[in-house]
Design a protein around this motif. Structure first.
Motif, PDB file in Angstrom:
ATOM      1  N   SER A   1       0.980  -1.057  -0.094  1.00 33.12           N
ATOM      2  CA  SER A   1      -0.072   0.156   0.005  1.00 33.12           C
ATOM      3  C   SER A   1       0.799   0.889   0.529  1.00 33.12           C
ATOM      4  O   SER A   1       0.837   2.191   0.077  1.00 33.12           O
ATOM      5  N   THR A   2       2.254   1.264   0.982  1.00 30.68           N
ATOM      6  CA  THR A   2       2.563   2.696   0.876  1.00 30.68           C
ATOM      7  C   THR A   2       3.404   2.842  -0.894  1.00 30.68           C
ATOM      8  O   THR A   2       3.792   4.138  -1.189  1.00 30.68           O
ATOM      9  N   LEU A   3       4.389   1.424  -1.489  1.00 24.22           N
ATOM     10  CA  LEU A   3       4.609   1.750  -3.105  1.00 24.22           C
ATOM     11  C   LEU A   3       3.001   2.209  -3.245  1.00 24.22           C
ATOM     12  O   LEU A   3       3.615   3.442  -4.574  1.00 24.22           O
TER      13      LEU A   3
ATOM     14  N   ILE B   1       3.130   5.467  -5.702  1.00 27.14           N
ATOM     15  CA  ILE B   1       3.716   5.694  -7.221  1.00 27.14           C
ATOM     16  C   ILE B   1       2.777   6.741  -7.154  1.00 27.14           C
ATOM     17  O   ILE B   1       1.935   7.387  -8.852  1.00 27.14           O
ATOM     18  N   PHE B   2       1.343   6.562  -7.174  1.00 24.09           N
ATOM     19  CA  PHE B   2       0.148   7.446  -7.330  1.00 24.09           C
ATOM     20  C   PHE B   2      -0.047   8.707  -7.190  1.00 24.09           C
ATOM     21  O   PHE B   2      -0.508   9.929  -7.919  1.00 24.09           O
ATOM     22  N   THR B   3       0.558   8.730  -6.053  1.00 29.42           N
ATOM     23  CA  THR B   3       0.809  10.512  -5.368  1.00 29.42           C
ATOM     24  C   THR B   3       2.076  11.229  -6.715  1.00 29.42           C
ATOM     25  O   THR B   3       1.522  12.273  -6.988  1.00 29.42           O
ATOM     26  N   CYS B   4       2.833  10.429  -7.301  1.00 30.54           N
ATOM     27  CA  CYS B   4       4.072  10.341  -8.129  1.00 30.54           C
ATOM     28  C   CYS B   4       2.950  11.174  -9.476  1.00 30.54           C
ATOM     29  O   CYS B   4       3.465  12.321 -10.267  1.00 30.54           O
ATOM     30  N   ILE B   5       2.660  10.219 -10.138  1.00 28.73           N
ATOM     31  CA  ILE B   5       1.526  10.460 -11.199  1.00 28.73           C
ATOM     32  C   ILE B   5       1.014  10.916 -11.602  1.00 28.73           C
ATOM     33  O   ILE B   5       0.220  12.165 -12.135  1.00 28.73           O
TER      34      ILE B   5
ATOM     35  N   VAL C   1      11.245   6.369   2.977  1.00 26.56           N
ATOM     36  CA  VAL C   1      10.265   5.267   3.394  1.00 26.56           C
ATOM     37  C   VAL C   1      10.415   4.210   3.311  1.00 26.56           C
ATOM     38  O   VAL C   1      10.316   2.678   3.455  1.00 26.56           O
ATOM     39  N   LEU C   2      10.730   3.476   2.176  1.00 28.83           N
ATOM     40  CA  LEU C   2      10.527   2.304   1.315  1.00 28.83           C
ATOM     41  C   LEU C   2      11.521   1.599   2.285  1.00 28.83           C
ATOM     42  O   LEU C   2      11.930  -0.236   2.833  1.00 28.83           O
TER      43      LEU C   2
END
Length: 1149
Positions: free
Chosen positions: A204-206, A210-214, A269-270
């Motif tokens: 979910s963090t990943l 990705i969704f925020t960056c997109i 974070v990762l």
């Protein structure tokens, strides 16, 4: 007296029974107040708090609704981006203003209102006095950023197209998902794997990154390349995967800055998430994870509960458990509280075991761990005790608690429990199968003193060896050049099997016939040994119930054979005759001779060869006098289909031959001294009552002490007692209750009085009163406080008059820093005994079977080295009994109780094995069941010639059933290398053979003396011995002039001289200590070396096996009490009332 009724006031009307039945309306007008009690504060806030937070199920629904709202808001943002037409130009107004349709705006406003209201409400309910703690929380700040602009746009319409970063709701969705998983676990009362939670958080963090960056790149590039969502997704994947093609790049400084910020966040974070995931993965590898419910319902598995798992225990269990074909699809789940050992981990990574063995770190006392192992769905649970603990009682207590916990959690799961101490056995009587280690250990040690190598016999019977393999070359010892190893290895494959009589090819034809008839003819025809039966309506197994027992079609037959009948192939009689036409009279050890084939058509076996053997009178296999001629071997009486009263030697079985040889005065005195009955006192609960030889009155405790005189006797050593039979000495650390099971088989009622051996207990610690109260009823049982380390204690307890010396492994030495060193003290002590008293029969118990190779150790004995190589080869071939060819084990001089662990494992497939073993060892006595004994073949018994004729002779006369042979023979070496080994290991060549002397007569005289030399011979010729040693040293200086063969012989002679000198010193040491203690040295033997002989067991040998001199035949003899005629009630009553006669030990045929 006061009238109590006048003082008791009458009950009010509302409490009368009539009013309770008919109802009373007066209670509405009384002054009572109804009070309601609440678990929580009955306020509006508390009720809301109970619904939104405390109640698990309602809280789960609220969080699921919140999670759905956040996902819906993200979905509405994507729809807004897809519906928007990108405008031309590079104005910054495109960053702050977007095109949003009215319906879409209405949906987003509605979602924002609901989300903000829920956030404020939850903040209010979770408020604990610090308002800034609630406001500065990141989820609250994100909620304000995403919801407040939409609410303001309601009152200010010009702000409806204001850009709001709604895509940040994905982080709120992630937070709601974490809370929802936690509430889900609380609601279903089940703790899922932490690994699953961590993987879910990482994914979910990943996805949120990705969704925020997109969304961020797509929006900031509205004034640049005007990327769509797909191009933004492509750019993010290429960037985060560190590939970086460069075909799509941000153009504006704001988008570049946003990419830098997102990469920094990802780098922080990762790694934290991956570190937590790796840590949980390592912890899961240690704990073993779970055994899924789906697998438990679709697969079959057993659970093994142990306190600590060692590699030897694991391999013994796996090899024995998976030796059975029908268990190949089973899974083994190991539940152990300790971390997996390095060696165990290495073994479980082997593909053979990694797919079938699952290791779980946990405790059997926790329902959570039992649920992980799916104990309620298991086919069986094996609970093993840790025998390496210093406090064995504490180990038993842990085992008892584990058994109780498993029975409480899964009452229908079959339990197989191993216990150490017999006094703790009654706590687990509910278990389906129980093996008490000390009971079996001491019973086997006791029978080893009467029936040699009983421990080896039982060990071979309960093990699954490769002897049952169809291929002859795969059996143990079949590739050895030694003939005895081939026979021993082939016969070791015999095991106990069972089958219903009506379903059997072996025994179906013997329905309605006697047991001995069925046993003899089944062995003669098929080579199987029928040893016992069980009625369909009875749970008790009867070993050799005797010739009066009539076989029934529903009887369950127990037999010894290489393999079970279901795996056997049968040839008809015509094929067998054709295959035997062109063969010699004896063709191989497993082929029947011609006379046996002819005899199989009738009931009398008649040998066609001539014989001139005649037997002398005595307790032997007596030669029939009727019908015997010079040209024919004497025939043997047929085994009757139905027992005849006259054919059963009732008197022989019930009478004691020793009583016939005594005078009336001696007989009266003996009858007054001993009686028969059940021991009046048992040292622990759960011991099986056994009919024994007892004293009429118990011996005072002071008289039980062997080495100290008292007011009743003045003896202070074993010599003074003047025992007629040799002693049996038991060296143990403490007088535990298990020693009681050592005494009982040696005092059983079927042992003749004249053959009762005195028993001396050599104890490190004084026994307690409870133990003395139990043994004071048995005749000729004594104890002495001393140690096996002390030569004086050994001499006082009568080691020079002992027939057997039993050395029990001490509990205090069972635990060591290095596991295999637990036997070090016992091995060295036994080696010292062997060097001091090599003619003494020493029976030793070890903790680890691998240490058997150190028993009677000879460092430079080439024959022992050859056996060591054979053991390694057998282990490489996958044998479960690679140590079986070690001479001490084959001869029954050593055994390890851990070898009996397989008895518990085999009970999963053969539930009768524990019962049969207990009957053989005399731990249980079932009315009508026989007992294990032995007979020795003398020169007068050799007329019987073959094992088949011996089988018939025993069945037709006394009803005994032979099950095997204990054979002692010299080392017959066939190859040239073996001859060299024998020449090196025997002290048969004199150094004087190589002396250059002219007196051949004197030379021959010295040679003959040294062939039969002892230490006393050397002491008689000190000058000769000195000259021989000087000559040997002279030869060593001239070594290069001799050939290689001569040099080897010279080296051997020097070793012989050294060994003889050492023996002389040891003999002098023992004699000096005996003189110092005031003991006579007359009974001390100078010790003959027995290294040129070997002993081994043949279980259920083939019918044509030749009987040899000094063979000991194992017999299952019928119960003597079962042959008592009904016409003699007085005799039966006398036996039951502890006043009977002894049974005969020898086989008088």
């Amino acid at each position: 007296m006061v009238d109590l009724e006048s003082e008791v006031p009458p009950l009010p009307p509302r409490y009368r029974f009539r009013d309770l039945l008919l109802g009373d309306q007066g209670w509405q007008n009384d002054d009572r107040v109804q009070v309601e009690f609440y678990m929580n504060e009955n306020t509006f806030k508390e009720r809301l708090k109970l619904f939104f937070i405390k109640n698990q199920r309602s809280s789960l629904r609220i969080r699921l609704f919140n999670f759905s709202l956040k996902l819906l808001s993200c979905l509405l943002y994507i729809i807004r981006v897809l519906l928007e037409n990108p405008s031309q130009g590079n104005e910054w107004s495109h960053i702050f203003w977007v095109n949003r349709s009215l319906p879409l705006w209405g949906l987003q406003v509605s979602v924002a209102l609901i989300s903000l209201f829920e956030t404020i409400l939850l903040g209010y309910l979770s408020y604990k006095g610090n308002i800034w703690e609630q406001i500065l929380r990141i989820p609250f700040i994100l909620e304000i950023i995403n919801a407040v602009p939409f609410i303001i746009s309601i009152f200010w319409p010009s702000l409806r197209n204001l850009f709001v970063p709604v895509f940040l709701n994905c982080w709120l969705a992630k937070h709601a998902l974490e809370n929802m998983i936690n509430d889900l676990h609380r609601a279903i009362q089940r703790t899922q794997s932490a690994m699953f939670n961590q993987v879910l958080i990482l994914i979910s963090t990943l996805l949120c990154l990705i969704f925020t960056c997109i969304c961020g790149i797509q929006h900031l590039e509205r004034i640049g390349k005007k990327l769509n969502l797909f191009d933004s997704l492509y750019f993010c994947i290429v960037t985060f995967s560190t590939v970086g093609f460069g075909d799509v790049t941000p153009e504006t400084w704001s988008s570049k800055l946003f990419v830098v910020a997102m990469i920094c966040v990802a780098l922080v974070v990762l790694p934290i998430q991956f570190e937590q995931l790796a840590y949980l993965w390592m912890e899961r590898q240690k704990s073993g994870g779970n055994y899924s419910r789906h697998r438990a319902q679709t697969e079959k598995h057993v659970v093994l509960c142990v306190s600590s798992l060692k590699i030897d225990l694991l391999m013994d269990f796996l090899n024995e458990f998976y030796a059975h074909p029908r268990l190949q699809d089973y899974y083994v789940v190991i539940l152990c509280p300790t971390e997996m050992d390095v060696q165990v981990r290495r073994v479980l990574q082997i593909p053979m075991w990694s797919q079938r063995v699952i290791y779980l770190q946990g405790s059997a006392l926790k329902d959570q761990d039992l649920l992980r192992a799916k104990m309620d769905d298991a086919e069986a649970c094996f609970i093993l005790s840790s025998r390496c603990e210093v406090d064995r009682t504490s180990s038993d207590h842990q085992t008892i608690l584990r058994a109780w916990a498993v029975k409480d959690f899964a009452p229908n799961c079959p339990l197989y429990v191993q216990i150490l101490k017999p006094e703790n056995k009654f706590h687990i009587k509910f278990a389906d199968h129980v093996v008490c280690e000390e009971e079996f250990k001491y019973a086997m040690l006791a029978l080893n003193c009467i029936c040699p190598a009983t421990s080896t016999l039982i060990t071979l019977l309960v093990h699954t060896s490769r002897g049952q393999c169809v291929c002859l070359c795969c059996r143990e010892g079949q590739q050895s050049p030694e003939q005895w190893q081939k026979m021993y290895g082939r016969c070791s494959g015999n095991e106990v099997y069972h089958i219903v009589l009506e379903e059997s090819t072996f025994f179906a034809e013997y329905e309605g016939k006697s047991f001995t008839y069925a046993s003899f003819h089944a062995h003669k025809k098929f080579g199987v040994c029928l040893i016992g039966v069980r009625r369909e309506d009875n749970k008790n197994i009867l070993l050799n119930p005797g010739p009066r027992y009539i076989m029934n079609s529903t009887d369950i037959c127990f037999y010894i054979n290489i393999t079970k009948e279901e795996n056997s192939a049968f040839k008809n009689q015509d094929q067998q005759r054709k295959s035997n036409v062109s063969r010699s009279f004896y063709h191989g050890p497993s082929r029947l001779p011609v006379h046996s084939i002819i005899a199989s058509m009738g009931t009398v076996a008649i040998d066609l060869q001539d014989t001139s053997c005649r037997s002398a009178s005595g307790p032997t296999l007596s030669l029939p006098t009727e019908g015997s001629k010079e040209i024919r071997r004497p025939s043997i009486a047929p085994v009757l289909e139905v027992a005849d009263t006259s054919s059963i030697q009732t008197c022989d079985l019930l009478s004691d031959q020793s009583e016939d040889e005594t005078t009336p005065d001696e007989e009266m005195s003996s009858n007054l001294e001993y009686a028969k009955g059940y021991p009046p006192y048992s040292p622990y609960i759960g011991s099986s009552p056994t009919f024994c030889h007892l004293l009429h009155e118990k011996v005072p405790f002071c008289c039980l002490r062997l080495d100290k005189s008292c007011q009743h006797n003045y003896y202070e050593d074993a010599k003074a007692y003047g025992f007629k039979n040799k002693l049996i000495i038991v060296a143990a650390e403490t007088a535990g209750n298990g020693l009681y099971n050592f005494i009982v088989p040696l005092r059983a009622y079927y042992r003749p009085k004249k053959e009762l051996n005195p028993i001396v207990l050599l104890l490190d610690n004084p026994p307690d009163m409870h133990f003395l109260d139990a043994i004071c009823w048995f005749p000729m049982v004594y104890y002495m406080v001393g140690s096996i380390d002390n030569l004086d204690d050994l001499l006082r307890c009568g080691v020079t008059f002992a027939a057997n010396m039993v050395v029990v492994d001490k509990e205090s030495t069972m635990s060591a820093e290095e596991d295999y060193m637990a036997d070090a003290k016992t091995i060295v002590n036994v080696q010292t005994l062997f060097r001091l008293f090599s003619s003494l029969s020493i029976i030793t118990e070890l903790t680890h079977p691998a240490n058997m190779r150190f028993m009677q150790f000879r460092a430079k004995d080439c024959y022992s080295l050859a056996l060591s190589k054979l053991e390694k080869k057998e282990r490489e071939r996958g044998s479960n009994l690679a140590f079986m060819f070690r001479l001490p084990f084959a001869a029954g001089r050593v055994f390890s109780i851990s070898m009996l662990d397989t008895l518990l494992y085999q009970s999963f497939v053969k539930d009768y094995m524990i019962s049969i073993t207990r009957l053989l060892l005399g731990l249980d006595t079932t009315p009508g069941s026989g007992f294990l004994c032995s007979m020795k073949i003398t020169a007068d018994d050799l007329w019987i010639r073959t094992y088949a004729r011996l089988y018939q002779k025993l069945c037709s006369s006394t009803g005994d059933v032979p099950i095997g042979i204990y054979r002692t023979e010299s080392q017959k070496l066939t190859t040239s290398e073996s001859r060299k080994i024998a020449s090196q290991s025997q002290i048969s060549i004199s150094v004087e053979e190589w002396e250059d002397t002219k007196d051949s007569k004197e030379q021959g005289h010295h040679r003959s003396n040294h062939r039969n030399s002892t230490s006393s011979d050397q002491s008689d010729h000190p000058l000769l011995r000195r000259k021989s040693m000087q000559w040997a040293r002279r030869l060593s200086r001239k070594g290069p002039k001799h050939s290689g063969k001569t040099a080897e012989k010279i080296t051997q002679q020097r070793l012989n001289l050294y060994r003889r000198s050492e023996r002389q010193e040891l003999a002098e040491l023992v004699k000096n200590r005996m003189k110092h203690l005031g003991l006579s040295t007359v009974g001390y033997d100078e010790m003959n070396d027995h290294q040129s002989t070997l002993s081994y067991i043949l279980i259920n040998p083939s019918p044509d096996t030749r009987i040899e001199l000094n063979d000991v035949v194992y017999l299952i003899r019928p119960d003597p009490l079962a042959y008592l005629p009904n016409s003699e009630p007085s005799r039966r009553n006398s036996i039951c009332n502890v006043t009977g006669q002894d049974s005969r030990e020898e086989t008088q045929l």
